[in-house]
Structures are given as structure tokens and as C-alpha cells.
Design a protein around this motif. Structure first.
Motif, short mmCIF file in Angstrom:
data_model
loop_
_atom_site.label_atom_id
_atom_site.label_comp_id
_atom_site.label_asym_id
_atom_site.label_seq_id
_atom_site.Cartn_x
_atom_site.Cartn_y
_atom_site.Cartn_z
N VAL A 137 0.82 -1.22 0.00
CA VAL A 137 0.00 0.00 0.00
C VAL A 137 0.85 1.27 0.00
N TRP A 138 2.04 1.22 0.61
CA TRP A 138 2.98 2.35 0.52
C TRP A 138 4.39 1.85 0.81
N TYR A 139 5.39 2.65 0.41
CA TYR A 139 6.77 2.24 0.63
C TYR A 139 7.62 3.42 1.06
N ASP A 140 8.79 3.11 1.60
CA ASP A 140 9.69 4.12 2.15
C ASP A 140 11.10 3.85 1.61
N PRO A 141 11.54 4.61 0.59
CA PRO A 141 12.85 4.34 0.00
C PRO A 141 14.01 4.90 0.82
N ILE A 142 15.17 4.31 0.66
CA ILE A 142 16.41 4.83 1.23
C ILE A 142 16.94 5.93 0.31
N VAL A 143 17.36 7.04 0.90
CA VAL A 143 17.84 8.18 0.12
C VAL A 143 19.19 8.65 0.67
N PHE A 144 19.87 9.49 -0.12
CA PHE A 144 21.00 10.26 0.37
C PHE A 144 20.45 11.61 0.82
N CYS A 145 20.57 11.90 2.09
CA CYS A 145 20.10 13.16 2.65
C CYS A 145 21.30 14.08 2.84
N ALA A 234 19.54 7.44 4.72
CA ALA A 234 18.34 7.56 5.56
C ALA A 234 17.09 7.15 4.81
N VAL A 235 16.02 6.92 5.58
CA VAL A 235 14.72 6.66 4.95
C VAL A 235 14.10 7.99 4.54
N GLN A 236 13.38 7.98 3.45
CA GLN A 236 12.79 9.21 2.92
C GLN A 236 11.78 9.81 3.89
N SER A 237 11.00 8.99 4.58
CA SER A 237 9.94 9.50 5.45
C SER A 237 10.50 10.42 6.53
N GLU A 238 11.61 10.02 7.15
CA GLU A 238 12.22 10.86 8.18
C GLU A 238 12.84 12.12 7.57
N THR A 239 13.42 11.98 6.39
CA THR A 239 14.02 13.13 5.71
C THR A 239 12.96 14.17 5.39
N LEU A 240 11.80 13.74 4.91
CA LEU A 240 10.73 14.67 4.58
C LEU A 240 10.18 15.36 5.82
N ARG A 241 10.17 14.66 6.94
CA ARG A 241 9.73 15.30 8.19
C ARG A 241 10.61 16.51 8.50
N TYR A 242 11.91 16.33 8.39
CA TYR A 242 12.84 17.41 8.72
C TYR A 242 12.82 18.51 7.66
N ILE A 243 12.61 18.13 6.42
CA ILE A 243 12.48 19.16 5.37
C ILE A 243 11.26 20.03 5.66
N THR A 258 18.26 1.99 -5.30
CA THR A 258 18.14 2.05 -3.84
C THR A 258 17.19 0.98 -3.32
N ALA A 259 17.22 0.80 -2.01
CA ALA A 259 16.35 -0.17 -1.35
C ALA A 259 15.11 0.54 -0.82
N TYR A 260 14.15 -0.21 -0.36
CA TYR A 260 12.94 0.38 0.19
C TYR A 260 12.29 -0.61 1.13
N GLN A 261 11.48 -0.08 2.03
CA GLN A 261 10.67 -0.94 2.89
C GLN A 261 9.22 -0.79 2.45
N LEU A 262 8.59 -1.92 2.18
CA LEU A 262 7.22 -1.93 1.65
C LEU A 262 6.24 -2.38 2.73
N THR A 263 5.23 -1.57 2.99
CA THR A 263 4.15 -1.95 3.89
C THR A 263 3.03 -2.55 3.05
N ALA A 264 2.61 -3.74 3.43
CA ALA A 264 1.63 -4.47 2.62
C ALA A 264 0.48 -4.96 3.49
N VAL A 265 -0.58 -5.37 2.83
CA VAL A 265 -1.76 -5.84 3.54
C VAL A 265 -2.28 -7.11 2.87
N GLY A 266 -2.82 -8.00 3.68
CA GLY A 266 -3.40 -9.23 3.16
C GLY A 266 -4.62 -9.63 3.97
N ILE A 267 -5.50 -10.40 3.36
CA ILE A 267 -6.72 -10.87 4.02
C ILE A 267 -6.51 -12.31 4.48
#
Length: 347
Positions: A137-145, A234-243, A258-267
Motif C-alpha cells: 500500500v505504501w513504501y519508504d525508499p532509502i535516500v542520500f540526505c 536515511a529513509v525518505q519519510s524521516e528526511t521529509l519530516r525534517y524538510i 536504492t532499497a525500500y521498505q514496503l508496507t503491505a496488507v493481506g486478508i
């Protein structure tokens, strides 16, 4: 008699204004009472989750407003979640919202039902199971901050992992791979993309420039914002918080992937609320929840590329390294152990 006519007209105007005010007030109170009127919840979905408790609370609150369905999130550690399904102790659970690696484990246990809809069909193959057992449903990529002063004062900025490893005049901050799976995904993905030996050599070169291995995902970003390091892995989500908090930092996506962490859902296969669960997944892929999350400073990239919130992310077309899911937990542990022994603990 004529001299009283103006007074009569004025009096009638006053009466009219009073009546109009009373009518408006009555309508406003009525609308407010209607808006605040308690509407009983008709359904309840029980969901195992590994996402932060505060974030789960936001999602549950927003969905109850939108769909009049209560989502009962049960926060649980990854290991306990999988163990409950292995021991057949998850009978009352309808869904699972967690890291995609957790959903992949549940798929292997035959615990999830195949599910597909028009909204889910839009999501790219990278972000969902081939057999539709789960969907990201959403993901969080690793970035160079990068610190903006560093960017301004250096004409050649490292844009790839190799550039970063070979630059001898840079201070790097990063989260310790041992304490955060989101950070460790870098190690696993690079190991698959470049092979393990080349990855360890790369990490040894990066290690020589690391000024701190942090315990939290936010710490490297804060260090860069305060000028204590030039760049954070760093993860993009934390970087965007500080931006958004006006820290002098910028995001660069590694050009070689780059790598990323994926949040997923299943029934869950045994759930008797398949329709309600599927509707919840559709909602998780919508703009509504992303807008609410961003208002609460959670910045993740939606997998639904047709959504408006997806189009707002500048890095939506970044290059990803290959999925690291080919490594099982034992293989990942072996890679992590080698990094600790041959990189992290080396002087």
C-alpha cells in the motif's frame, strides 16, 4: 399618523432581523447536532499490524469516519505474528498490515486468501504478490540526505553508492543495520545486486567515513540538518519530516538504485469478512488516508500511481535495486553477521 410610519417600518425591520437570526441559529444547531449524532458501528475488522501504534490509531479513526467500520488494530512483533499463525492462534484475525516480508511468510503458511480488484490491479508488480495473496500500500525508499551547505560548496556530489564509497572528504551518518530492518534492507538489496563480496567491500569503504551509527532512523537526518555530518543514508519519510520542519537538507536518490521498505496488507483466509476487508484495502490505496497521514507527518510513497498524493512525490520514478526477498531469514542473518564482523567492528 404619517409621522409614525417610519417608526413602524423600523420596528418591522428589527422584528424581521431577529426572526432571521433565530432561524439561522436553529438551523446551525440542528446541523451541528446531526453531525455530532452518534452513529453505531456496524462492523469490526481485526487487524494484526507491525506499524507504529500512533499511525494505526490515525488509520482506524479515519476509516471509522469514512466507512462506519471499526478497525481493531492489534500491534504485534513480527516474530510473534508469524508464530501465532504457525500455532493456529490467529482465528479471530481478519487482516494483516505489516512489512511485506511478513506477508510473504504468511503466504508460505497458506494463511492468506487471493484477492484482486481494479484498484489493486493498478499497483505495479514489484509491489504485490504474483498470486495476489498480498498487496503493498505504501513504501519508504532509502535516500542520500545532504546538508545544503555541503551541496553548495562542493561541485561534485556523490550520486551513487560507489561515488559515496570512494569520496574521501565526506562525513556520513547512518542507522546501524543491527537495530532497524528498514536500514538493513540496504545491505540485503546491495548484496543481491552486486553480490555479497562486492557489497562488503563497498561497506568497508563507506565505514571509513561514518561519523556515527545511530540507533534511530531519525538521528542521521537530524545530524545532517545540524551540520554534524555531510550526508545521511536515511529513509525518505524521516528526511521529509525534517524538510517540512525547515532543516537545511535535500534528497538525492542513488542513481544506481536504492532499497525500500514496503508496507503491505493481506486478508486472512479464515476471515468471514472478506468483502469488508477488501473494501478496507481499496481505501488504503486511496488519497484519503495518504492526506491524513501526511497531516500527521507520516510521509510514505503510495503504491497506487494514479493517486494525487503519488504524483506529488518528486522521487516516484526512482530506480530500485532488485527485491531482497530471495534471501530467507537465515541468509539475511548470515549477511548481517558478516557485516558486523568484517565492517562494523573493524577500526
Amino acid at each position: 399618523m404619517r409621522r409614525y410610519i417610519p417608526l413602524l417600518i423600523i420596528g418591522l425591520c428589527i422584528v424581521f432581523m431577529v426572526l432571521a437570526t433565530l432561524l439561522y441559529t436553529t438551523q446551525s444547531v440542528g446541523k451541528k447536532e446531526q453531525a455530532n449524532k452518534f452513529i453505531p458501528v456496524t462492523k469490526t475488522l481485526t487487524v494484526y499490524t507491525t506499524i507504529p501504534v500512533e499511525m494505526a490509531s490515525i488509520i482506524a479513526s479515519e476509516y471509522q469516519k469514512d466507512a462506519n467500520i471499526q478497525v481493531n488494530f492489534i500491534p504485534i512483533a513480527k516474530e510473534d505474528l508469524i508464530n501465532n499463525f504457525q500455532q493456529n492462534n490467529a482465528k479471530d484475525v481478519d487482516m494483516v498490515l505489516a512489512d511485506s516480508t511478513v506477508l510473504e511468510e504468511l503466504k508460505s503458511l497458506n494463511a492468506l486468501t487471493s484477492n484482486i480488484s481494479e484498484e489493486e490491479d493498478i499497483v505495479k508488480e514489484r509491489f504485490k504478490d504474483n498470486n495476489n495473496s498480498w498487496i503493498g500500500v505504501w513504501y519508504d525508499p532509502i535516500v542520500f540526505c545532504y546538508n545544503l551547505d555541503y551541496v553548495k560548496n562542493n561541485w561534485q556530489i556523490p550520486l551513487t553508492w560507489n561515488d559515496l564509497a570512494q569520496n574521501n572528504n565526506i562525513k556520513i551518518a547512518m542507522t546501524d543495520f543491527m537495530v532497524a530492518s528498514a536500514a538493513a534492507n540496504v545491505l540485503y538489496s546491495l548484496s543481491q545486486d552486486k553480490n555479497i563480496d562486492n557489497t562488503m567491500l563497498l561497506m568497508q569503504q563507506i565505514h571509513a567515513k561514518v561519523v556515527r551509527y545511530a540507533k534511530y532512523l531519525s538521528t542521521p537526518v537530524r545530524m545532517v540538518g545540524m551540520g554534524e555530518a555531510d550526508v545521511a543514508i536515511a529513509v525518505q519519510s524521516e528526511t521529509l519530516r525534517y524538510i517540512n520542519d525547515n532543516y537545511p537538507i535535500s534528497i538525492i536518490y542513488p542513481k544506481d538504485g536504492t532499497a525500500y521498505q514496503l508496507t503491505a496488507v493481506g486478508i486472512v483466509k479464515d476471515s468471514n469478512q472478506q468483502v469488508e476487508a477488501n473494501n478496507f484495502i481499496k481505501w488504503l490505496l486511496s488519497d484519503d488516508i495518504q492526506i491524513s497521514l501526511q497531516k500527521n507527518r507520516y510521509y510514505y510513497v503510495p503504491t497506487n500511481y494514479t493517486s494525487l498524493t503519488y504524483k506529488e512525490f518528486a522521487g516516484k520514478n526512482i530506480r530500485f535495486l532488485e527485491k531482497n526477498t530471495i534471501f530467507d531469514e537465515n541468509a539475511k542473518k548470515a549477511i548481517l553477521d558478516e557485516w558486523v564482523t568484517n565492517v562494523r567492528l573493524k577500526n
